[in-house]
Design a protein around this motif. Sequence first.
Motif, PDB file in Angstrom:
ATOM      1  N   ASN A   8     -44.331 -12.309 109.820  1.00  0.00           N
ATOM      2  CA  ASN A   8     -43.961 -13.365 110.754  1.00  0.00           C
ATOM      3  C   ASN A   8     -45.148 -13.804 111.597  1.00  0.00           C
ATOM      4  N   ILE A   9     -45.923 -12.837 112.030  1.00  0.00           N
ATOM      5  CA  ILE A   9     -47.098 -13.141 112.845  1.00  0.00           C
ATOM      6  C   ILE A   9     -48.084 -13.996 112.058  1.00  0.00           C
ATOM      7  N   LEU A  10     -48.290 -13.640 110.798  1.00  0.00           N
ATOM      8  CA  LEU A  10     -49.230 -14.398 109.978  1.00  0.00           C
ATOM      9  C   LEU A  10     -48.689 -15.793 109.662  1.00  0.00           C
ATOM     10  N   ARG A  11     -47.395 -15.901 109.489  1.00  0.00           N
ATOM     11  CA  ARG A  11     -46.804 -17.215 109.206  1.00  0.00           C
ATOM     12  C   ARG A  11     -47.003 -18.151 110.375  1.00  0.00           C
ATOM     13  N   VAL A  12     -46.759 -17.648 111.577  1.00  0.00           N
ATOM     14  CA  VAL A  12     -46.938 -18.485 112.761  1.00  0.00           C
ATOM     15  C   VAL A  12     -48.400 -18.888 112.890  1.00  0.00           C
ATOM     16  N   THR A  13     -49.273 -17.925 112.693  1.00  0.00           N
ATOM     17  CA  THR A  13     -50.712 -18.206 112.788  1.00  0.00           C
ATOM     18  C   THR A  13     -51.115 -19.287 111.801  1.00  0.00           C
ATOM     19  N   ALA A  14     -50.526 -19.230 110.623  1.00  0.00           N
ATOM     20  CA  ALA A  14     -50.863 -20.198 109.573  1.00  0.00           C
ATOM     21  C   ALA A  14     -50.459 -21.623 109.948  1.00  0.00           C
ATOM     22  N   MET A  15     -49.578 -21.768 110.919  1.00  0.00           N
ATOM     23  CA  MET A  15     -49.113 -23.099 111.319  1.00  0.00           C
ATOM     24  C   MET A  15     -50.015 -23.778 112.339  1.00  0.00           C
ATOM     25  N   ILE A  16     -50.936 -23.032 112.916  1.00  0.00           N
ATOM     26  CA  ILE A  16     -51.807 -23.621 113.935  1.00  0.00           C
ATOM     27  C   ILE A  16     -52.702 -24.671 113.287  1.00  0.00           C
ATOM     28  N   PRO A  17     -52.626 -25.922 113.762  1.00  0.00           N
ATOM     29  CA  PRO A  17     -53.401 -27.014 113.166  1.00  0.00           C
ATOM     30  C   PRO A  17     -54.900 -26.857 113.424  1.00  0.00           C
ATOM     31  N   ARG A  18     -55.675 -27.432 112.556  1.00  0.00           N
ATOM     32  CA  ARG A  18     -57.115 -27.445 112.708  1.00  0.00           C
ATOM     33  C   ARG A  18     -57.461 -28.132 114.031  1.00  0.00           C
ATOM     34  N   GLY A  19     -58.427 -27.585 114.737  1.00  0.00           N
ATOM     35  CA  GLY A  19     -58.856 -28.193 115.996  1.00  0.00           C
ATOM     36  C   GLY A  19     -58.001 -27.769 117.182  1.00  0.00           C
ATOM     37  N   CYS A  20     -57.042 -26.888 116.936  1.00  0.00           N
ATOM     38  CA  CYS A  20     -56.190 -26.401 118.024  1.00  0.00           C
ATOM     39  C   CYS A  20     -56.320 -24.885 118.142  1.00  0.00           C
ATOM     40  N   VAL A  21     -55.865 -24.355 119.262  1.00  0.00           N
ATOM     41  CA  VAL A  21     -55.871 -22.903 119.470  1.00  0.00           C
ATOM     42  C   VAL A  21     -54.582 -22.494 120.184  1.00  0.00           C
ATOM     43  N   THR A  22     -54.288 -21.216 120.150  1.00  0.00           N
ATOM     44  CA  THR A  22     -53.162 -20.689 120.915  1.00  0.00           C
ATOM     45  C   THR A  22     -53.528 -19.263 121.285  1.00  0.00           C
ATOM     46  N   TYR A 101     -56.927 -27.855 124.286  1.00  0.00           N
ATOM     47  CA  TYR A 101     -56.742 -27.663 122.845  1.00  0.00           C
ATOM     48  C   TYR A 101     -55.534 -26.817 122.467  1.00  0.00           C
ATOM     49  N   LEU A 102     -54.751 -26.447 123.446  1.00  0.00           N
ATOM     50  CA  LEU A 102     -53.590 -25.588 123.192  1.00  0.00           C
ATOM     51  C   LEU A 102     -52.563 -26.208 122.240  1.00  0.00           C
ATOM     52  N   TRP A 103     -52.173 -25.433 121.254  1.00  0.00           N
ATOM     53  CA  TRP A 103     -51.165 -25.870 120.279  1.00  0.00           C
ATOM     54  C   TRP A 103     -49.790 -25.716 120.903  1.00  0.00           C
ATOM     55  N   THR A 104     -49.028 -26.807 120.981  1.00  0.00           N
ATOM     56  CA  THR A 104     -47.687 -26.749 121.565  1.00  0.00           C
ATOM     57  C   THR A 104     -46.675 -27.253 120.544  1.00  0.00           C
ATOM     58  N   PRO A 105     -46.248 -26.370 119.658  1.00  0.00           N
ATOM     59  CA  PRO A 105     -45.324 -26.734 118.587  1.00  0.00           C
ATOM     60  C   PRO A 105     -43.891 -26.863 119.061  1.00  0.00           C
ATOM     61  N   ASP A 106     -43.088 -27.511 118.237  1.00  0.00           N
ATOM     62  CA  ASP A 106     -41.652 -27.577 118.499  1.00  0.00           C
ATOM     63  C   ASP A 106     -41.097 -26.221 118.066  1.00  0.00           C
ATOM     64  N   PRO A 107     -40.557 -25.454 118.988  1.00  0.00           N
ATOM     65  CA  PRO A 107     -40.047 -24.110 118.697  1.00  0.00           C
ATOM     66  C   PRO A 107     -39.071 -24.093 117.515  1.00  0.00           C
ATOM     67  N   LEU A 108     -38.276 -25.140 117.410  1.00  0.00           N
ATOM     68  CA  LEU A 108     -37.306 -25.214 116.319  1.00  0.00           C
ATOM     69  C   LEU A 108     -38.011 -25.290 114.969  1.00  0.00           C
ATOM     70  N   GLN A 109     -39.090 -26.058 114.976  1.00  0.00           N
ATOM     71  CA  GLN A 109     -39.858 -26.206 113.740  1.00  0.00           C
ATOM     72  C   GLN A 109     -40.414 -24.850 113.300  1.00  0.00           C
ATOM     73  N   VAL A 110     -40.888 -24.090 114.267  1.00  0.00           N
ATOM     74  CA  VAL A 110     -41.428 -22.766 113.955  1.00  0.00           C
ATOM     75  C   VAL A 110     -40.307 -21.857 113.464  1.00  0.00           C
ATOM     76  N   PHE A 111     -39.187 -21.924 114.143  1.00  0.00           N
ATOM     77  CA  PHE A 111     -38.036 -21.106 113.766  1.00  0.00           C
ATOM     78  C   PHE A 111     -37.643 -21.366 112.313  1.00  0.00           C
ATOM     79  N   GLN A 112     -37.585 -22.636 111.947  1.00  0.00           N
ATOM     80  CA  GLN A 112     -37.182 -22.991 110.586  1.00  0.00           C
ATOM     81  C   GLN A 112     -38.221 -22.572 109.565  1.00  0.00           C
ATOM     82  N   ALA A 113     -39.472 -22.689 109.954  1.00  0.00           N
ATOM     83  CA  ALA A 113     -40.546 -22.281 109.045  1.00  0.00           C
ATOM     84  C   ALA A 113     -40.431 -20.792 108.744  1.00  0.00           C
TER      85      ALA A 113
END
Length: 117
Positions: A8-22, A101-113
């Motif tokens: 799960n940790i790696l999946r979330v990490t994989a979603m971070i867009p280029r040029g962004c950080v978290t 540069y903070l990545w602010t994803p839609d939590p629902l999108q992450v949940f579904q991923a």
Amino acid sequence: MPPTAEQNILRVTAMIPRGCVTTYGRVAELAGYFGAARQVGWVLHRQDPANTTIPWHRVVNATGAISMSAGRNGSDWIQRELLLGEGIPVDRSGRLPLRTYLWTPDPLQVFQALADG
DNA sequence: AAAGTGACTGTTA
DNA sequence: TTAACAGCCACTT
């Protein structure tokens, strides 16, 4: 088999867009492990620095800096180079403008991923 | 099995 | 702006 924490940790990490950080803490929270920031650091620690398939370099600490440590054998400086390469200004201490540069994803999108696997 | 360790954090001084 | 500290989680001795 339910997905492991590491997966799960790696999946979330994989979603971070280029040029962004978290941050470690936010990755932990998004992956469903609030408060497990250190575990995120540990999981990323054992990734191969040469493997950019997983953008491990886009995860920094909550103070907005690369976590520098002798134990990293230079991967911290590699991280700095990779971030610079994505257009993120990192000073020599490893500090960067997190708010910008903070990545602010839609939590629902992450949940579904995570659910999709 | 208790103690140590680390790519962490929020609080406090 | 730092720095020290106590909590934090999982892994290793």
